[in-house]
Design an enzyme around this catalytic site. Structure first.
Site, PDB file in Angstrom:
ATOM      1  N   ASP A 237      20.757  16.246  37.468  1.00  0.00           N
ATOM      2  CA  ASP A 237      22.229  15.539  37.412  1.00  0.00           C
ATOM      3  C   ASP A 237      23.269  16.296  38.342  1.00  0.00           C
ATOM      4  OD1 ASP A 237      24.647  15.603  34.819  1.00  0.00           O
ATOM      5  OD2 ASP A 237      24.622  14.538  36.418  1.00  0.00           O
TER       6      ASP A 237
ATOM      7  N   ASP B 201      26.949  10.880  41.750  1.00  0.00           N
ATOM      8  CA  ASP B 201      26.470  11.624  40.224  1.00  0.00           C
ATOM      9  C   ASP B 201      25.078  10.851  40.109  1.00  0.00           C
ATOM     10  OD1 ASP B 201      27.804  11.628  36.887  1.00  0.00           O
ATOM     11  OD2 ASP B 201      25.945  12.422  38.005  1.00  0.00           O
TER      12      ASP B 201
HETATM   13  O1  LIG Z   1      28.176  11.112  30.805  1.00  0.00           O
HETATM   14  C1  LIG Z   1      27.830  10.573  32.178  1.00  0.00           C
HETATM   15  N1  LIG Z   1      28.243   9.944  32.998  1.00  0.00           N
HETATM   16  C2  LIG Z   1      29.708   9.388  32.351  1.00  0.00           C
HETATM   17  C3  LIG Z   1      29.196   7.955  32.103  1.00  0.00           C
HETATM   18  C4  LIG Z   1      30.182   6.920  31.926  1.00  0.00           C
HETATM   19  C5  LIG Z   1      31.497   7.091  32.800  1.00  0.00           C
HETATM   20  C6  LIG Z   1      31.758   8.472  33.203  1.00  0.00           C
HETATM   21  C7  LIG Z   1      30.603   9.341  33.504  1.00  0.00           C
HETATM   22  N2  LIG Z   1      26.506  11.057  32.524  1.00  0.00           N
HETATM   23  C8  LIG Z   1      25.369  11.675  31.485  1.00  0.00           C
HETATM   24  C9  LIG Z   1      24.386  10.458  31.089  1.00  0.00           C
HETATM   25  O2  LIG Z   1      25.211   9.554  30.354  1.00  0.00           O
HETATM   26  C10 LIG Z   1      23.563  11.228  30.141  1.00  0.00           C
HETATM   27  N3  LIG Z   1      22.582  10.169  29.515  1.00  0.00           N
HETATM   28  C11 LIG Z   1      21.556  10.863  28.599  1.00  0.00           C
HETATM   29  C12 LIG Z   1      20.833   9.829  27.856  1.00  0.00           C
HETATM   30  C13 LIG Z   1      20.146   8.703  28.880  1.00  0.00           C
HETATM   31  C14 LIG Z   1      21.212   8.300  29.879  1.00  0.00           C
HETATM   32  C15 LIG Z   1      22.219   9.516  30.428  1.00  0.00           C
HETATM   33  C16 LIG Z   1      22.975  12.497  30.590  1.00  0.00           C
HETATM   34  O3  LIG Z   1      23.568  13.669  30.078  1.00  0.00           O
HETATM   35  C17 LIG Z   1      24.784  13.785  31.014  1.00  0.00           C
HETATM   36  C18 LIG Z   1      24.714  12.813  32.049  1.00  0.00           C
HETATM   37  O4  LIG Z   1      23.378  12.487  32.116  1.00  0.00           O
END
Ligand SMILES: O=C(NC1CCCCC1)N[C@H]1[C@H](O)[C@@H](N2CCCCC2)[C@@H]2OC[C@H]1O2
EC number: 3.4.23.-
Length: 330
Positions: A35, A219
């Site tokens: 990430d 990202d």
């Molecule tokens: O929160 C974000 N991005 C945000 C998305 C909305 C708009 C602002 C940025 N990334 C996270 C992601 O969602 C997570 N997730 C886990 C389960 C499978 C899918 C990925 C994973 O954990 C941390 C990171 O990656």
């Protein structure tokens, strides 16, 4: 040194990509989400309550002869989607694709939020943002890339994410077989710790390219592409039946609608995201309504060039001084 490892989509809509890594002696294999939008390396572990584990692999430090407790250190992180985790810290040997870091800080989860519990094929994260974002206290820890950097042939890692297919993350070298033509680099602002850079503009379908500086973060840990509302409304104006749904929290459209492509600029270069990448997913398995892979960033306070955009290119994250990011066709 160099390393090369698979980036495997965890479900049929590429919600995230996981990479096999090994921790400890003898090696314990986990599937982690690399990430670039965060800088904590954390894993499901023997310290994670069993009620919060649903099929994930765990790291058990007591089974590793090379693990050491980082005494008195804790961490706690919340991500942009509201998910979170927290816990304690060990150091141990950590390998990705044949590249080993001895004594890597491995953050062991004592609590994870429900969205992590629900993703049974994701055993944790490897933060590849700048180490300034690391949440370990009282002393912050270095990322895998920062620890590996002195031994790398080249101070880079690359992301070759693919649509509905397995790609690769490479460390320490740029594989010329993975891209066609030149890599266009653009400066990265390393503060506050994301891979922050600008796009030089965009176009929708066959429309004229709109030159405008659009700052955001590349990202790999974010699924979708989040851009300013003006750009997103211009895109969905071209989609029959599209609407910005309060209920679904974003732009949705009839799955049968024809979507235009979306092109973004890096300096003078142009990268076109196929319409299929933006027809992200049905809102439920039997629905004829689909959710877009391009959404508005208003409310986030930042534009996010997530996997929907990154998988349209070969991306070079360069830890040189000054840092820069490169995009190439593939
Ligand atoms: O929160 C974000 N991005 C945000 C998305 C909305 C708009 C602002 C940025 N990334 C996270 C992601 O969602 C997570 N997730 C886990 C389960 C499978 C899918 C990925 C994973 O954990 C941390 C990171 O990656």
């Amino acid at each position: 040194d160099t390393g090369s490892a698979a980036a495997i989509p965890i479900n049929e809509v590429d919600i995230a990509y996981v990479t096999p890594v090994t921790v400890g002696t003898p090696p314990q294999t986990l599937m982690l989400d690399l990430d670039t939008g965060s800088s904590d390396l954390w894993v499901f572990s023997s310290l994670t309550p069993s009620s919060q584990i649903r099929g994930q692999e765990i790291y058990t430090p007591t089974k590793s002869s090379t693990s050491q407790l980082l005494n008195g250190h804790t961490w706690s992180i919340r991500y942009g989607d509201g998910s979170s985790s927290r816990g304690t810290v060990f150091t141990d040997n950590f390998t990705i694709g044949g590249l080993e870091v001895k004594s890597q800080a491995v953050q062991t989860a004592q609590e994870v939020s429900s969205s992590f519990t629900q993703e049974q094929s994701l055993d944790g994260l490897v933060g590849l943002g700048f180490s300034t974002l690391n949440t370990v206290r009282p002393s912050s820890q270095l990322t895998f890339f920062d620890n590996a950097r002195p031994n790398l042939d080249e101070e880079v890692f690359t992301a070759d994410l693919k649509y509905h297919a397995t790609g690769t993350y490479d460390f320490g070298f740029i594989d010329s077989k993975k891209h066609n033509g030149t890599i266009t680099y653009t400066p990265v602002q390393p503060s506050p710790g994301y891979w922050t850079h600008s796009l030089s503009g965009y176009s929708v379908g066959s429309g004229a390219f709109q030159s405008s500086q659009i700052s955001g973060i590349s990202d790999t840990g974010t699924t979708l592409l989040y851009l300013p509302t003006a750009i997103v409304t211009a895109y969905y104006r071209q989609v029959q039946g599209a609407q910005n749904s309060q209920y679904y929290g974003g732009y949705v459209f009839p799955c049968a609608s024809t979507l235009p492509t979306f092109t973004f600029g890096i300096e003078g270069a142009r990268f076109t995201i196929p319409a299929s990448y933006i027809n992200y997913t049905r809102i439920s398995p039997t629905s004829t309504t689909c959710y877009g892979g391009l959404q508005s960033s208003s409310g986030l306070g930042i534009n996010i060039f997530g996997d929907v955009a990154l998988k349209a290119a070969f991306v070079v994250f360069s830890g040189t001084n000054p840092p820069r990011i490169g995009f190439a066709p593939k």
